[in-house]
Write an enzyme that holds these catalytic residues in place. Structure first.
Site, PDB file in Angstrom:
ATOM      1  N   ASN A   1       0.864  -1.189   0.000  1.00 13.24           N
ATOM      2  CA  ASN A   1       0.000   0.000   0.000  1.00 13.24           C
ATOM      3  C   ASN A   1       0.891   1.225   0.000  1.00 13.24           C
ATOM      4  O   ASN A   1       1.365   1.676   1.050  1.00 13.24           O
ATOM      5  CB  ASN A   1      -0.921  -0.006   1.221  1.00 13.24           C
ATOM      6  N   GLU A   2       1.133   1.717  -1.188  1.00 11.76           N
ATOM      7  CA  GLU A   2       2.050   2.831  -1.373  1.00 11.76           C
ATOM      8  C   GLU A   2       1.372   4.142  -0.970  1.00 11.76           C
ATOM      9  O   GLU A   2       0.147   4.190  -0.834  1.00 11.76           O
ATOM     10  CB  GLU A   2       2.454   2.902  -2.863  1.00 11.76           C
ATOM     11  N   PRO A   3       2.167   5.223  -0.772  1.00 13.31           N
ATOM     12  CA  PRO A   3       1.568   6.526  -0.486  1.00 13.31           C
ATOM     13  C   PRO A   3       0.458   6.829  -1.483  1.00 13.31           C
ATOM     14  O   PRO A   3       0.617   6.592  -2.687  1.00 13.31           O
ATOM     15  CB  PRO A   3       2.755   7.494  -0.635  1.00 13.31           C
TER      16      PRO A   3
END
Ligand code: GLP
Length: 256
Positions: free
Chosen positions: A155-157
């Site tokens: 879950n990237e920025p």
């Protein structure tokens, strides 16, 4: 979507090995408690270098202390996309080599997102992943590492609190960190399938571990910052039971 802000518990150890042992013991206690009740223990597992010591300790407990994995069901957080399960750097290969091949977990109890499907099938396998977690009654204990950009799983920025299992475009920080393994940035995957922030927050208990100075800045930032999709790990403040297990280097910048 959970909105209340809870306290993140922080457990600090002088040495990583002590943290590894603490986490492995927590997992073993859960497995044994479930065994005594004739129930399955549903684990959410992670990859990366941070969890390696915990897996080594669990293997030792299996071999030397009769810890059985017969009642363990595991859901991995993520997998690169596209990638074959047999690729040396797939998370399937990682999990087999680092844990599953060495313990008596049942093959039909192992779930890892499938990175080797047609793009058109991704949405349905992600939905199926969520449904399978539900079918087993949800995750009892979720293990997490943390990316230097604050990602959990992949879950990237920019990932939102209500995100579920899905395909994601990998952040440049993440790809750069993975590039040496893949033999260069141009050979490093651009996408992955990851359990979502909401999938992670649904776990009954969450342990995030971080070791060494490389993680000190992001750990301090997560603990002191507002909840924001720019730092996905900050969403853990919405979880009911979350503990950060740190060695003294990773905890060095945390304000007490
Ligand atoms: C990868 C994984 C994450 C993991 C992160 C940190 O990106 N998808 O789940 O937390 O790496 O890795 P490491 O533990 O090697 O620092």
């Amino acid at each position: 979507m959970k909105k209340e802000i809870n306290e993140i518990k922080v457990k600090k150890f002088d040495l990583q090995q002590e943290g590894d042992l603490f986490i492995a013991t927590t997992i073993a206690d859960l497995i044994r408690k479930k065994q005594a009740a004739n129930e399955l223990a549903v684990l959410g597992l992670a990859t990366g270098s941070s969890v390696l010591g915990v897996y080594r300790e669990l293997i030792r407990m299996h071999k030397e202390e009769d810890l059985s994995f017969h009642n363990v069901v595991s859901f991995n957080l993520d997998e690169y996309f596209p990638i074959q399960a047999t690729h040396p750097l797939s998370y399937h290969t990682y999990m087999n080599e680092k844990l599953f091949d060495h313990v008596n977990i049942q093959k039909q109890h192992i779930f890892i997102p499938n990175g080797n499907v047609e793009e058109t099938a991704v949405e349905s396998i992600c939905e199926e992943y969520e449904n399978t977690i539900k079918k087993f009654g949800g995750i009892d204990l979720q293990l997490l590492g943390i990316g230097r950009n604050g990602h959990i799983g992949f879950n990237e920025p920019g990932s939102e609190a209500d995100s579920r299992t899905r395909m994601i475009t990998l952040d440049s920080v993440t790809r750069n960190d993975a590039a040496s393994g893949f033999g260069g940035l141009d050979k490093t995957p651009t996408h992955a399938i990851t359990a979502g922030v909401a999938t992670i927050l649904d776990a009954k208990k969450i342990i995030l571990m971080a070791w060494s100075t490389g993680k000190a800045a992001i750990i301090a930032q997560v603990l002191s910052s507002e909840v924001s999709s720019e730092i996905p790990a900050s969403f853990l403040k919405h979880a009911e039971d979350v503990t950060f297990v740190l060695d003294k280097e990773a905890a060095a910048e945390v304000r007490s």
